[in-house]
Enzyme design. Structure first.
Site, PDB file in Angstrom:
ATOM      1  N   HIS A 111     -18.807 -14.187 -22.294  1.00  0.00           N
ATOM      2  CA  HIS A 111     -18.358 -14.788 -21.037  1.00  0.00           C
ATOM      3  C   HIS A 111     -17.688 -16.142 -21.303  1.00  0.00           C
ATOM      4  CE1 HIS A 111     -19.371 -17.045 -17.192  1.00  0.00           C
ATOM      5  NE2 HIS A 111     -18.683 -16.009 -16.750  1.00  0.00           N
ATOM      6  N   HIS A 118     -10.891 -21.116 -16.046  1.00  0.00           N
ATOM      7  CA  HIS A 118     -11.721 -20.454 -15.044  1.00  0.00           C
ATOM      8  C   HIS A 118     -11.354 -20.841 -13.615  1.00  0.00           C
ATOM      9  CE1 HIS A 118     -15.182 -20.073 -12.320  1.00  0.00           C
ATOM     10  NE2 HIS A 118     -15.313 -18.908 -12.917  1.00  0.00           N
TER      11      HIS A 118
HETATM   12 CA    CA Z   1     -14.554 -14.662 -15.260  1.00  0.00          CA
END
Ligand code: CA
Length: 340
Positions: free
Chosen positions: A32, A74
């Protein structure tokens, strides 16, 4: 004649033996934002470390710059993970935020990336020291070249698990994030070749567009948000009903739910209920890839990281897991047996 109790006992033994024989397919480990538990998220360093751990997929999030360069970031903002307010103090919008889309890639190259900022320094206290060393925001091309380069030098075939962020916002700003991303992916062999890739998004309408255009060539993942923090008008509570999941199965291959949508905490958060979502997904042949396993932010209803991993992999039998700590999940999975 066997008594009823004896018959039940035999049946139980048969079921147990059968259960042991049916091995699960090895779940996917998805880094992630890279190995973001150890290095600032989405940097090339965090990407290289995830690659070194031999994960299955590494996750980039994508937003566009003013000059239409897809970058690995992000947020649609720059202020939580870079020093933009020091370098370009006058470039914030009225809401006080610095939008990546207002900066060219050359300008973004002048910024230093740091750990995600929380209330007071690091969002995650035990992670890489705030504003130390030197990190940059990579373009998607630089990012892909790093992964493909390491795939070559390490004889690996590690995939990308790409999320395009807030396509509605991009469209409102006159930008085509999906088309721009697909062009870069095509140029690097991810669309018509057989390189491993998943594409994920919270907004179903854009996933449907991709499916309509490219068919089943590319695996698509419907991310599921909580209605309280969703950035779209999608009703995720409806999406998590059986009817909603049946609909998702018409255009996607997997769902990416929040862990708490599979294991719903009770009011005191000391216990949980297994929701129906996992069963619905399995019924409609959708893989389940929950987010996000973090050793430094475990749900309050588990006592250890192993307990959470047991719940996810043994009880729910999820097909993949997003994690900031890929080595921890890989170590755990290395103790289990899976289908060859
Ligand atoms: Ca993501």
């Amino acid at each position: 004649m066997l008594s009823l109790a004896e018959m039940k006992k035999i049946l139980l033994i048969v079921l147990l033996l059968f259960g042991c024989a049916v091995k699960q397919k090895k779940p996917l480990v998805i880094a992630h934002r890279g190995a973001s538990g150890y290095l600032p998220e989405h940097t090339l360093q965090a990407t290289a470390m995830a690659h070194g751990f031999n994960v299955d997929y590494i996750e980039p999030d994508i937003v566009l710059t003013k000059d239409d360069i897809p970058i690995v970031l992000h947020d649609i903002y720059l202020d939580k993970t870079t020093n933009v307010s020091d370098v370009f103090p006058k470039r914030k919008r009225r809401d006080g935020r610095y939008y990546a889309i207002d900066f060219t890639f050359a300008e973004i190259n002048k910024l230093s990336v740091h750990e995600r900022q929380g209330e007071d320094g690091n969002r995650y206290a035990r992670r890489f020291p705030f504003q130390k060393s030197s990190f940059k925001i990579p373009s998607l091309v630089e990012y892909i070249e790093l992964i493909q380069g390491m795939n070559k030098s390490r004889s690996k075939n590690i995939g990308i698990y790409i999320e395009f962020k807030n396509p509605k916002f991009h469209r409102e700003q006159g930008k085509d994030i999906v088309g721009t991303m697909m062009t870069v992916l095509d140029q690097h062999g991810y669309i018509w070749g057989d390189l491993p890739i998943y594409i994920q998004c919270f907004d179903p309408s854009y996933l449907k567009e991709i499916r309509a255009k490219y068919g089943k060539r590319i695996k698509l993942v419907q991310l599921i948000a909580d209605n309280s923090w969703a950035e779209t008008e999608v009703d995720y509570d409806q999406m998590m009903t059986e009817k909603g999941i049946a609909e998702v199965a018409t255009y996607a291959d997997a769902i990416g739910p929040w862990i708490y949508q599979l294991l719903k905490p009770d009011n005191e958060k000391t216990d949980y209920d297994i929701t129906e979502l996992n069963d619905f997904a399995k019924k409609y042949k959708l893989a389940v890839h929950p987010y996000t396993f973090r050793v430094d932010e475990l749900p309050p209803f588990v006592d250890s990281k192993e307990e959470l991993l047991d719940l996810l992999f043994d009880d729910l039998r999820v097909d993949g897991l997003f994690t900031d700590f890929p080595d921890v999940v890989l170590d755990y999975l290395s103790t289990k047996e899976f289908e060859d």
